[in-house]
Write an enzyme that holds these catalytic residues in place. Structure first.
Site, PDB file in Angstrom:
ATOM      1  N   ARG A  97       0.544  -0.701  -0.331  1.00 35.72           N
ATOM      2  CA  ARG A  97       0.424  -0.009  -0.476  1.00 35.72           C
ATOM      3  C   ARG A  97       1.224   1.258  -0.373  1.00 35.72           C
ATOM      4  O   ARG A  97       0.440   2.708  -0.772  1.00 35.72           O
ATOM      5  CB  ARG A  97      -1.339   0.030   1.130  1.00 35.72           C
ATOM      6  CG  ARG A  97      -2.176  -0.849   1.062  1.00 35.72           C
ATOM      7  CD  ARG A  97      -3.088  -0.649   2.345  1.00 35.72           C
ATOM      8  NE  ARG A  97      -2.629  -1.537   3.466  1.00 35.72           N
ATOM      9  CZ  ARG A  97      -3.058  -3.061   3.761  1.00 35.72           C
ATOM     10  NH1 ARG A  97      -3.550  -3.644   2.915  1.00 35.72           N
ATOM     11  NH2 ARG A  97      -2.352  -2.926   4.837  1.00 35.72           N
ATOM     12  N   GLU A 101       3.823  -9.858  15.786  1.00 35.40           N
ATOM     13  CA  GLU A 101       3.065 -10.309  16.984  1.00 35.40           C
ATOM     14  C   GLU A 101       3.311 -12.103  17.075  1.00 35.40           C
ATOM     15  O   GLU A 101       3.646 -12.349  17.859  1.00 35.40           O
ATOM     16  CB  GLU A 101       1.737 -10.189  16.603  1.00 35.40           C
ATOM     17  CG  GLU A 101       0.545 -10.633  17.820  1.00 35.40           C
ATOM     18  CD  GLU A 101      -0.703  -9.655  17.879  1.00 35.40           C
ATOM     19  OE1 GLU A 101      -1.647 -10.104  19.078  1.00 35.40           O
ATOM     20  OE2 GLU A 101      -1.279 -10.557  16.528  1.00 35.40           O
TER      21      GLU A 101
END
Lengths: 184, 191
Positions: A69, A106
């Site tokens: 993006r 994570e």
């Protein structure tokens, strides 16, 4: 610093065009979908203009954009300010010789790569992505640029998720965002 | 059709664009002469010229949608969209787009891949172009065209920076006009 404090009238249009999709890609995440912003030519142009107005004439020769993006916002900014665009990519996408920077997710790790020779020592650079969350990806991007001797002037994102404290993770590097998202 | 056959013959910008592209032999595997456009992006003038040529072509064609194929189509499509006042629509690999999508499978040399489009990105009757950095077999562009047609858009043309000389073949496969700036860069020496 954030553009919110200045309340440029264009920001309202930009903010309202971003679609929040709950529980994507997994439960609990309020996904910030910028594709709806891209559907509004005026709001998309305003987004780019806000960055260009900030960075034009500041002797920035490199705009580095994070796949994928960051590829949408980075090139128009680079073209408007007279800089080169450097894509920072996932592993094994860039065909030439690369330097790699790992970063922690994570669960597990990921890696960003940059072509050797794309950026020269002493160049002034921006890092662009659509959003900053924890700041892990932006940190990896800054590391790549600093390893080749570039000066990262600022990180620029459309959206910040302040609750994830990404700004603090940037080690004092300035961060400029257009809108903040706060979970109600 | 090639830009040089369509009004830009001898245009020095095309030569500079070709020169700015790097050939990387045997990437991602042996036998493939990879056309690396990242060096084009490092040349501000050549990159700007690339965008300007597409913008000049499409500006007066009443195009309201520029669809770009992930990820290298994202490098060119948004600037073209901004230049002609159209929306930019990303065509993405599976599970990247968060909303409801159309999915289109297409064939690779070995196996299949898939492209997706948000169902509410495009309105029926909108005139669209599909952008990618390079056209080889035309499989990916075909999938892009099919996605837009499922949303009832009218695909006016596909546009790429680089295309193999057998452009007519790609037109047949994609079923739409194809506009290409330059042929693949040849390697000057072999190692």
């Amino acid at each position: 610093m954030s553009a919110c404090t200045d309340e440029d009238p264009r920001l309202h249009g930009i903010r309202t065009k971003i679609r929040v999709v709950p529980n994507f890609p997994k439960s609990g995440i309020m996904f910030q979908d910028i594709t709806t912003l891209l559907l509004d030519p005026k709001a998309f142009k305003d987004t780019i203009d806000l960055f260009v107005e900030r960075y034009k004439g500041k002797n920035i020769s490199v705009v580095a954009g994070i796949e994928a993006r960051g590829f949408i916002f980075g090139p128009p900014i680079a073209l408007a300010i007279g800089a080169k665009f450097v894509p920072l990519r996932k592993p094994k996408k860039l065909p030439g010789k690369v330097i790699s920077q790992e970063y922690i997710l994570e669960y597990g790790r990921d890696c960003l790569e940059m072509h050797v020779g794309a950026v020269e020592s002493g160049e002034r650079a921006l890092v662009v992505d659509d959003l900053i969350a924890t700041g892990g990806t932006l940190c990896a991007a800054m590391d790549l640029l600093e390893r080749v001797g570039a000066e990262v002037v600022e990180c620029a994102c459309v959206i910040e998720l302040p609750e994830l404290k990404g700004r603090e993770r940037l080690n004092g590097k300035p961060l400029y965002v257009l809108v903040e998202y706060l979970d109600d | 059709m090639f830009a040089s056959e369509n009004g830009l013959k001898g245009d020095p910008r095309l030569q500079a664009i070709t020169k700015a592209i790097t050939v990387v032999p045997h990437f991602p595997k042996k036998g493939i002469m990879f056309q690396d456009i990242t060096t084009l992006l490092l040349d501000h003038k050549a990159f700007k010229d690339t965008i300007d040529i597409f913008v000049d072509r499409y500006r007066d064609m009443h195009i309201s949608v520029v669809a770009g194929i992930e990820a290298r189509g994202f490098l060119f499509g948004p600037s073209i969209a901004l230049g002609i006042g159209a929306k930019f629509v990303p065509l993405r690999k599976p599970r990247k787009l968060p909303g409801e999508v159309f999915s289109e499978k297409y064939s690779l040399e070995y196996g299949t891949d898939c492209l997706e489009l948000h169902v509410d990105a495009v309105q029926p009757g909108e005139r669209a172009i599909v952008i990618d950095d390079l056209v080889a077999t035309g499989g990916t562009l075909s999938a892009g065209v099919k996605l837009l047609e499922r949303a009832h858009a009218e695909v006016v043309e596909c546009a790429c920076v680089i295309g193999v000389p057998d452009v007519k073949g790609q037109c047949r496969l994609i079923g739409k006009p194809l506009y290409v700036l330059v042929e693949p860069r040849q390697v000057d020496k072999c190692f």
